[in-house]
Design an enzyme around this catalytic site. Sequence first.
Site, short mmCIF file in Angstrom:
data_model
loop_
_atom_site.label_atom_id
_atom_site.label_comp_id
_atom_site.label_asym_id
_atom_site.label_seq_id
_atom_site.Cartn_x
_atom_site.Cartn_y
_atom_site.Cartn_z
N LYS A 185 50.43 34.06 44.08
CA LYS A 185 49.00 34.39 44.19
C LYS A 185 48.71 35.08 45.52
O LYS A 185 48.73 34.45 46.57
CB LYS A 185 48.11 33.15 44.08
CG LYS A 185 46.65 33.57 43.82
CD LYS A 185 45.62 32.54 44.19
CE LYS A 185 45.10 32.66 45.59
NZ LYS A 185 44.37 33.92 45.92
N THR A 243 42.88 25.17 54.70
CA THR A 243 43.36 25.36 53.31
C THR A 243 44.71 24.68 53.14
O THR A 243 44.97 24.02 52.12
CB THR A 243 43.51 26.86 52.98
OG1 THR A 243 42.34 27.55 53.41
CG2 THR A 243 43.72 27.10 51.50
N GLY A 244 45.57 24.81 54.15
CA GLY A 244 46.88 24.17 54.09
C GLY A 244 46.75 22.67 53.91
O GLY A 244 47.47 22.05 53.11
N GLU A 261 52.68 27.73 56.45
CA GLU A 261 52.67 28.60 57.63
C GLU A 261 51.20 28.84 57.94
O GLU A 261 50.53 29.60 57.24
CB GLU A 261 53.42 29.90 57.29
CG GLU A 261 54.16 30.47 58.48
CD GLU A 261 53.29 31.41 59.26
OE1 GLU A 261 52.54 30.92 60.14
OE2 GLU A 261 53.37 32.61 59.01
N CYS A 295 49.05 35.60 62.78
CA CYS A 295 49.17 34.19 63.15
C CYS A 295 49.92 34.04 64.47
O CYS A 295 49.66 33.14 65.23
CB CYS A 295 49.87 33.41 62.05
SG CYS A 295 51.48 34.08 61.64
N GLU A 394 41.48 29.59 66.79
CA GLU A 394 42.12 30.83 66.37
C GLU A 394 41.04 31.85 66.00
O GLU A 394 40.24 31.62 65.10
CB GLU A 394 43.02 30.56 65.15
CG GLU A 394 43.78 31.80 64.74
CD GLU A 394 44.71 31.55 63.55
OE1 GLU A 394 44.29 30.85 62.62
OE2 GLU A 394 45.82 32.10 63.56
O1 TXE Z 1 42.51 31.97 54.61
P1 TXE Z 1 42.67 31.01 53.42
P2 TXE Z 1 41.34 32.98 54.91
C1 TXE Z 1 43.71 31.88 59.32
C2 TXE Z 1 42.85 32.74 60.20
C3 TXE Z 1 41.75 33.12 59.27
C4 TXE Z 1 41.56 31.81 58.54
C5 TXE Z 1 40.90 31.93 57.23
O2 TXE Z 1 42.33 31.99 61.25
O3 TXE Z 1 40.59 33.55 59.90
O4 TXE Z 1 42.87 31.34 58.36
O5 TXE Z 1 41.45 33.00 56.47
C6 TXE Z 1 44.21 30.95 49.11
N1 TXE Z 1 44.04 26.29 46.96
N2 TXE Z 1 44.77 32.64 58.67
O6 TXE Z 1 40.00 32.51 54.55
O7 TXE Z 1 41.36 30.68 52.81
C7 TXE Z 1 43.45 32.23 49.31
O8 TXE Z 1 42.93 32.72 48.08
C8 TXE Z 1 44.99 27.22 46.92
C9 TXE Z 1 46.05 32.48 59.25
O9 TXE Z 1 41.77 34.21 54.26
O10 TXE Z 1 43.55 29.93 53.88
C10 TXE Z 1 44.51 33.10 49.93
O11 TXE Z 1 45.40 33.58 48.93
N3 TXE Z 1 44.88 28.42 47.54
C11 TXE Z 1 47.09 33.12 58.46
C12 TXE Z 1 45.25 32.12 50.83
O12 TXE Z 1 44.98 30.84 50.30
C13 TXE Z 1 43.79 28.67 48.25
C14 TXE Z 1 46.83 34.16 57.51
C15 TXE Z 1 44.81 32.16 52.30
O13 TXE Z 1 43.42 31.93 52.35
C16 TXE Z 1 42.75 27.71 48.35
C17 TXE Z 1 45.50 34.15 56.99
C18 TXE Z 1 42.91 26.48 47.66
N4 TXE Z 1 41.98 25.51 47.69
C19 TXE Z 1 44.52 33.40 57.59
N5 TXE Z 1 41.78 28.23 49.13
C20 TXE Z 1 48.46 33.17 59.01
N6 TXE Z 1 49.06 32.02 59.23
O14 TXE Z 1 49.01 34.24 59.21
C21 TXE Z 1 42.18 29.45 49.53
N7 TXE Z 1 43.39 29.73 48.97
#
Ligand code: TXE
Length: 507
Positions: A185, A243-244, A261, A295, A394
């Site tokens: 996804k 989310t993690g 990650e 990140c 962050e």
């Molecule tokens: O991330 P999300 P977002 C950090 C960075 C950023 C913040 C939020 O600080 O501003 O996270 O970013 C999916 N069950 N990073 O909102 O929401 C979502 O659809 C399963 C760090 O984009 O965590 C997407 O595919 N999946 C980072 C993915 O998770 C779910 C990179 C990431 O989205 C979900 C990006 C759920 N309940 C953001 N909710 C890095 N480590 O590089 C969301 N998703």
Amino acid sequence: MFHRRAAMTANPLQLTGHIAGAFVAPNGEEIPVIDPSTGRMVAVLHETSRDEVHRAVVAARSAFERGPWGRATVAERQRALMGIHDAILDHAEELAELETLNTGIPLAQTANIHVARAAQNFRFFSEFINQQEGDVYTQENGYMSLVTYDPIGVCALIGPWNMPLGLTAMKIAGALAFGNTCVVKPSEMTPLTLCRLFQILDERNILPEGVLNLVNGRGAVTGDALSSHPDIDMVSFTGGTETGARILSALARGIKGGAMELGGKSASIVYDDCDLERAVDGAMLGSFMNNGQMCLAGSRLFVHRGIADAFIEKFTERTRSLIVGDPFERTTEVGPMINTGQLERMEHYVASGLKESATLLAGGRRHGGFDAGYYFEPTVMTAPGNDLAICQEEIFAPFATFQIFDEEDEAISLANDSRFGLVGYVWTNNLERAMRNSARLQTGTVLVNTPIMRDLRTGFGGVRQSGLGREGAKGSRAMFTEMKSTVIALKPPALPKMGMTGAGENA
Ligand code: TXE
């Protein structure tokens, strides 16, 4: 190139999932996919429903349990991985343009780094699985024990928006290499390149039906349906820390694991014995590459007092001179932010910094030079303390902060004073100091005298709230396999005969 871009934007693509070897009909909830450099819609994403996610997991399970992939030899898996590698490189230019169109990351970076790295992942894992050692123990009493690695099963691979193809390709390559099947996804904001990759793979018929499935949509709908599905065996996730945590709690209910990650707030410690010019170059890349949206950004800068004035002045001057603009221009160094939310986030942190007595040295506002698109001026602030929100949270944007230190101990404890622990950057020409810092920094990776440098043979991942697990080589093997022990009796001593000695005595 601009003609091509105009063509792409004039006629929005219709994007759907790809399940059990076929694209899903475009009938899901519609989500606009935006070009952040113009704010215009370039594609329509049709969300994969919960029922369709279920179908994808069933397809992956069936391909794992009953399809040819479950019995594929190492050589067959290698051929498939190299097939994907070649497919990516054959379409490298197109994939780089799509990535730039959807993320706003300068084309020079998507072409030279993202797409190249996406392909390299498949080559790397194809070579790695051919060199797998296993543990063998012989016991003097005639037993032999073997440790081998079984595929874990159906892997849910959930990717982020900041490097969609490269980071998700890492997961796909690792999962397939070890014999798993997958449901992928992408982020609903940046699905273009992965959707195109599935089209390309579909045309080339590289993998058996159901081995690699694609679902698309919002995190709360498609992402949740996938990560909480009872029949997946693990989740490999890159994204936000909150989310993690949500995904991990869903996995815990099924006693399953996940590789996470997550976010970072990585420190760069610049000592007065460093090569100043190189350290400025590296700190600039570490703060502003990928539009600062990465990140492992090393944008929390600690500079020794002895060189602080010179360093901060050079860094600030160069930040002001960064070429911000259209990501399709070869000269552009920083493109637009991914969406308006990111602009608001930067504004919020500039205001928060000023309120907490930080000083603004560069940037700090939306870029005035564009009629459309989500442009922000690359920003630098000096912070009077490490407890400021701009030093602890962050920001995920082209936003660097400076603090000044006097002693090595002070630098280390400031660097470790964070809820994250992804990377520690150290700039010094003293090897002993570099090794001492590496031992004391509480991060998954330490980079000495270099900005981002990824060696796939080593593991990448974070400690504390930056994540769980490591991606790369043995780290990916730990994530995508189950360790199995087999004990074989070769020439063992006779076994004690239970039930023989007293047989019948009490009868
Ligand atoms: O991330 P999300 P977002 C950090 C960075 C950023 C913040 C939020 O600080 O501003 O996270 O970013 C999916 N069950 N990073 O909102 O929401 C979502 O659809 C399963 C760090 O984009 O965590 C997407 O595919 N999946 C980072 C993915 O998770 C779910 C990179 C990431 O989205 C979900 C990006 C759920 N309940 C953001 N909710 C890095 N480590 O590089 C969301 N998703």
